[in-house]
Design an enzyme around this catalytic site. Structure first.
Site, mmCIF file in Angstrom:
data_model
loop_
_atom_site.group_PDB
_atom_site.id
_atom_site.type_symbol
_atom_site.label_atom_id
_atom_site.label_comp_id
_atom_site.label_asym_id
_atom_site.label_seq_id
_atom_site.Cartn_x
_atom_site.Cartn_y
_atom_site.Cartn_z
ATOM 1 N N GLU B 50 27.416 41.319 -30.005
ATOM 2 C CA GLU B 50 27.351 42.558 -30.776
ATOM 3 C C GLU B 50 27.714 42.231 -32.204
ATOM 4 O O GLU B 50 28.778 41.660 -32.470
ATOM 5 C CB GLU B 50 28.360 43.582 -30.240
ATOM 6 C CG GLU B 50 27.897 44.307 -28.996
ATOM 7 C CD GLU B 50 28.947 45.286 -28.500
ATOM 8 O OE1 GLU B 50 28.830 45.696 -27.332
ATOM 9 O OE2 GLU B 50 29.879 45.623 -29.257
ATOM 10 N N ASP B 61 36.848 53.370 -34.889
ATOM 11 C CA ASP B 61 37.473 52.048 -34.889
ATOM 12 C C ASP B 61 38.921 52.074 -35.342
ATOM 13 O O ASP B 61 39.312 52.846 -36.208
ATOM 14 C CB ASP B 61 36.677 51.098 -35.788
ATOM 15 C CG ASP B 61 35.376 50.674 -35.126
ATOM 16 O OD1 ASP B 61 35.456 50.116 -34.014
ATOM 17 O OD2 ASP B 61 34.304 50.925 -35.696
#
Lengths: 400, 263
Positions: B50, B61
C-alpha cells in the site's frame, strides 16, 4: 413549493454538487444514526417545545432587531438594522445550535460531547450547554487559537470543559476539526460530536442551518412588524457560514431581498486570506464537498484572518451552492477594513462587535452609502467583541 | 485482464498463507529514500504494497502517518511524483500488487477520470480512498472499473449486516477490515472480537479479507493470520522510516522481515 431555493439538500445531503457524506466507513453508521435521530426529533413537538423554552429563558431570545441610527446617519444611505445575536447568552449566535444538538445527543442516549472551536465562541457555547445538562465535554482547539483567544479558553475551563490543544498543521480551526473527527472515530459508541458550523458530513450542514434559522425567522417577523415590509439587503460574515445561513435561509425565496455574505479577505485576496468562495475551488474536506483553499495538488492551504472565527479554508456547502446559483453575492473584507469597522461600530453605536461581524459592518460601510434612504439593510451582529480586545489592542500597539 | 491482487490472493490460497501488506507513504522522508524502501519491500517479504498518497488533512490517521505525510509534502511530494514512483518500481517488478491509499481530494483535483487512467497505466492495481464511502464513490467507480483497478472497500467494527449490503455490491479485490474503531497507529486491536466479526462477514462474501489498523508487531501478525487472508502493517513500519538513521531502507526492511517470519 416548486422551484424553492429552500428545498435543499436532497436526501443524501447534496446541495447541487456540494455537501454529501465524505467520511471514513467507521463513521458512516454514526452519521446515519444522527440523521435518523434528527429526522425523528424534527417531527417531535416535545423536542421543539424544550428547544423553544431554552431559547427564550436561557439564551434570551428573541434577540432584538435594532435600528442603528448613528451608523445610518453617518453613512448617509440605506437604513441599517442590526440583528442583535451578540446579546445571546454566551455572546454569540453559536448557542442557537448547541442547544439543538445537545437535546438531540441526549435523545440518542449519548453521554459524552466533543466539539471543535476556532474563536472559542462555539467551544464556550458547547461547554455551556454541557454544564447545563451535566455532560462531560472535550473541546478541540488549535494551539495558535488558544494563544489568541485566551479569555474564551479560560471560560470553557470554568464551565468544566477539557480544552485539548491541537498542534498539527497550523494549529487552527481546520486542525481542530481533524482532531475532533479522530476522537469521534475512536469513541463512536458514547460520543456525540457537536459541529459548530453549517459544514461537515450530512446531516450537519442542514441541521445546523435549521437551528440557526431562528435568526432569520425572527428578523423576518420583527422587520414586518417594524417596517411593514421585508429588508432589501441582508449582510453577514462567513467563516463556515452558520450565522449567515441562519439569517439568509428564511429569505431565500424572497427575490426582492438581496443577500450578501462577507468572507475574510485577510491580508488581501492576492495574499493570505480565508475567502474560500472568492479565492478557492471545489474540493473534498471534513465530510463534504465545497469550495476550499488548496493548491493544484489538492493539498489544503492554511487560511489567514485576523478573526479566528473566520480562519477556515472551507465554507458550508449550501453557501457554495448559493454562490453558484448566484442567489447570494459573496464579497471579502480585509483585516484592515475589519479593524476600521470594529473601531467605527464601537464609537458610533456603543457596541463592541466581535471581529467576525466587524467584517460585515465594514461591508455595510461600503454599500449603505450607495443605497437609497428608503432602502433597508439588516446586518447580523453575530457576536460581541470582549474576546477580541487583546488582538485589537495588539494591532493598535496598546499594551494591556 | 487479470489484476495482480487477484493473482497474489489466488497463489497464497494454494500456499495456505496469509498475505503481508505493508504501508509506506510515497515520498517519505524524501523521493529517493522512499523509492529505495519501496523497491526493497518485496524481497523483505511484502506480498502487497500500500502506497500512501500524502494529504495535509488525513483525518483517519494517527500522529505517525500524519507526520509521515507532512515529511513527504515538505519534501515536495505530489500526485504526479507518487505515480512516477509506481512507474519506477514497475521498471523491475511486474508482480507485486500496488494499492494507492489516501484521501479523496488529491484524486479529485487530479481529476477522477485521468487519475484512474494514469494510475492503471503506471501499474497500480487497487485504490483505497478512506473518505469515499459507498454513498459517494460512484463518481470514481465509473472510471476504476473499466481501468481494471480494484476500488477496495473498508469494513469496520461498526459495520452492521445492513451496512454490509451497501458496501459489498461495490467491493472488489479484497475487503479491508479496519480492526479498531479509531485511527491508524492507535491501540492494538481486540483480536477475538475482530475474528468473530470477520467470520460473520465471510457468510456474505467470498472476497479475501485483510485486517489493518492497530497491528504493529510480529506477535499481532501471528495472532491475526489464521482469521484473515492478509494483515496490513503501516505505522509500525513508518516508525522505522521517520527516525533519522543511516539506512532507512535497511531498518524498514529488516522489520518487514520479522513481520513476514510471523506468517
Amino acid at each position: 413549493m416548486q422551484n424553492s431555493l429552500k428545498q435543499q439538500p436532497d436526501e443524501r445531503g447534496h446541495f447541487g454538487p456540494y455537501g454529501g457524506r465524505y467520511v471514513a466507513e467507521t463513521l458512516m453508521p454514526l452519521i446515519l444514526e444522527v440523521e435518523k435521530a434528527w429526522n425523528a426529533a424534527k417531527k417531535d413537538p416535545k423536542y421543539w417545545a424544550q428547544y423553544d423554552e431554552l431559547q427564550r429563558d436561557y439564551v434570551g431570545r428573541p434577540s432584538p432587531l435594532y435600528f442603528a441610527e448613528p451608523t445610518t446617519k453617518k453613512l448617509g444611505g440605506a437604513k441599517v438594522y442590526f440583528k442583535r445575536d451578540e446579546l445571546n447568552h454566551t455572546g454569540s449566535h453559536k448557542i442557537n445550535n448547541t442547544i439543538g444538538q445537545i437535546l438531540l445527543a441526549m435523545r440518542m442516549g449519548k453521554t459524552r460531547i466533543i466539539a471543535e472551536t476556532g474563536a472559542g465562541q462555539h467551544g464556550v457555547a458547547t461547554a455551556t450547554v454541557c454544564a447545563r445538562f451535566g455532560l462531560p465535554c472535550t473541546v478541540f482547539m488549535g494551539a495558535t487559537d488558544i494563544e489568541r483567544q485566551k479569555p474564551n479558553v479560560f471560560r470553557m475551563k470554568l464551565l468544566g470543559a477539557e480544552v485539548r490543544p491541537v498542534t498539527s498543521g497550523a494549529g487552527t480551526l481546520k486542525d481542530a476539526m481533524n482532531e475532533a473527527l479522530r476522537d469521534w472515530v475512536t469513541n463512536v459508541h458514547d460520543t456525540f460530536y457537536i459541529i459548530g458550523t453549517v459544514a461537515g458530513p450530512h446531516p450537519y450542514p442542514s441541521m445546523v442551518r435549521d437551528f440557526q434559522s431562528i435568526i432569520g425567522r425572527e428578523t423576518r417577523a420583527q422587520m414586518l412588524e417594524r417596517e411593514g415590509r421585508l429588508p432589501d439587503l441582508l449582510v453577514a460574515c462567513i467563516g463556515g457560514g452558520s450565522n449567515a445561513m441562519g439569517l439568509f435561509h428564511p429569505f431565500l425565496d424572497d427575490a426582492s431581498v438581496k443577500i450578501m455574505g462577507v468572507e475574510a479577505g485577510g491580508y488581501g485576496l492576492d495574499k493570505s486570506h480565508a475567502a474560500s468562495l472568492n479565492g478557492g475551488r471545489p474540493g473534498i474536506l471534513h465530510g463534504n464537498m465545497t469550495y476550499l483553499l488548496q493548491n493544484t495538488d489538492g493539498q489544503i492551504e492554511e487560511g489567514h484572518s485576523i478573526s479566528a472565527g473566520l480562519d477556515y479554508p472551507g465554507i458550508g456547502p449550501e453557501h457554495a451552492w448559493l454562490h453558484d446559483q448566484k442567489r447570494a453575492q459573496y464579497v471579502s473584507i480585509t483585516d484592515e477594513e475589519a479593524l476600521e469597522g470594529f473601531k467605527e461600530c464601537t464609537r458610533l453605536e456603543g457596541i463592541i462587535p466581535a471581529l467576525e461581524p466587524a467584517h460585515a459592518y465594514a461591508q455595510v460601510m461600503k454599500v449603505a452609502p450607495k443605497m437609497k434612504p428608503s432602502d433597508i439593510i439588516v446586518m447580523n451582529m453575530c457576536g460581541r467583541g470582549d474576546k477580541d480586545i487583546f488582538t485589537v489592542a495588539e494591532k493598535f500597539g496598546v499594551k494591556l | 485482464m487479470t489484476n495482480r491482487i487477484d493473482t497474489v490472493f489466488a497463489a497464497l490460497k494454494k500456499e495456505g498463507r496469509a498475505a503481508l501488506v505493508t504501508f509506506i507513504t510515497a515520498g517519505d522522508p524524501n523521493a529517493t529514500k522512499s523509492l529505495e524502501v519501496l523497491k526493497a519491500l518485496p524481497a523483505a517479504g511484502a506480498d502487497i504494497i500500500e502506497l500512501g498518497m500524502p494529504f495535509t488533512d488525513p483525518m483517519a490517521d494517527g500522529p505517525t502517518i500524519q507526520a509521515s505525510a507532512l515529511r513527504a509534502l515538505t519534501g515536495g511530494a505530489d500526485m504526479h511524483k507518487t505515480l512516477q514512483m509506481v512507474r519506477d518500481f514497475r521498471a523491475d517488478n511486474t508482480t507485486t500488487p500496488i494499492v494507492l491509499m489516501g484521501y479523496a481530494n488529491p484524486c479529485f483535483q487530479y481529476g477522477f477520470e485521468k487519475f484512474a487512467s494514469d494510475a492503471a497505466q503506471a501499474g497500480v492495481d487497487g485504490l483505497i480512498i478512506v473518505d469515499l464511502p459507498p454513498e459517494e464513490d460512484d463518481a470514481l467507480l465509473v472510471y476504476t472499473t473499466p481501468a481494471n483497478l480494484h476500488l477496495i472497500k473498508l469494513v469496520t467494527p461498526t459495520t452492521t449486516e445492513d451496512r454490509l449490503k451497501a458496501i459489498l455490491p461495490k467491493a472488489s479485490g479484497f475487503l479491508y477490515y479496519v480492526s479498531i474503531t479509531g485511527i491508524t497507529g492507535a491501540a492494538s486491536a481486540n483480536f477475538p472480537a475482530v475474528k468473530k466479526h470477520i467470520e460473520s462477514i465471510r457468510k456474505h462474501t467470498g472476497l479475501p479479507i485483510a485486517a489493518g489498523f492497530g497491528i504493529k508487531t510480529p506477535g499481532d501478525v501471528a495472532a491475526f493470520k489464521s482469521a484473515v487472508d492478509a494483515v496490513v502493517v503501516g505505522s509500525a513500519i513508518i516508525d522505522r522510516i521517520g527516525v533519522e538513521k543511516v539506512s532507512v531502507a535497511n531498518d524498514a526492511t529488516a522489520f518487514v522481515k520479522t513481520l513476514r517470519a510471523a506468517l
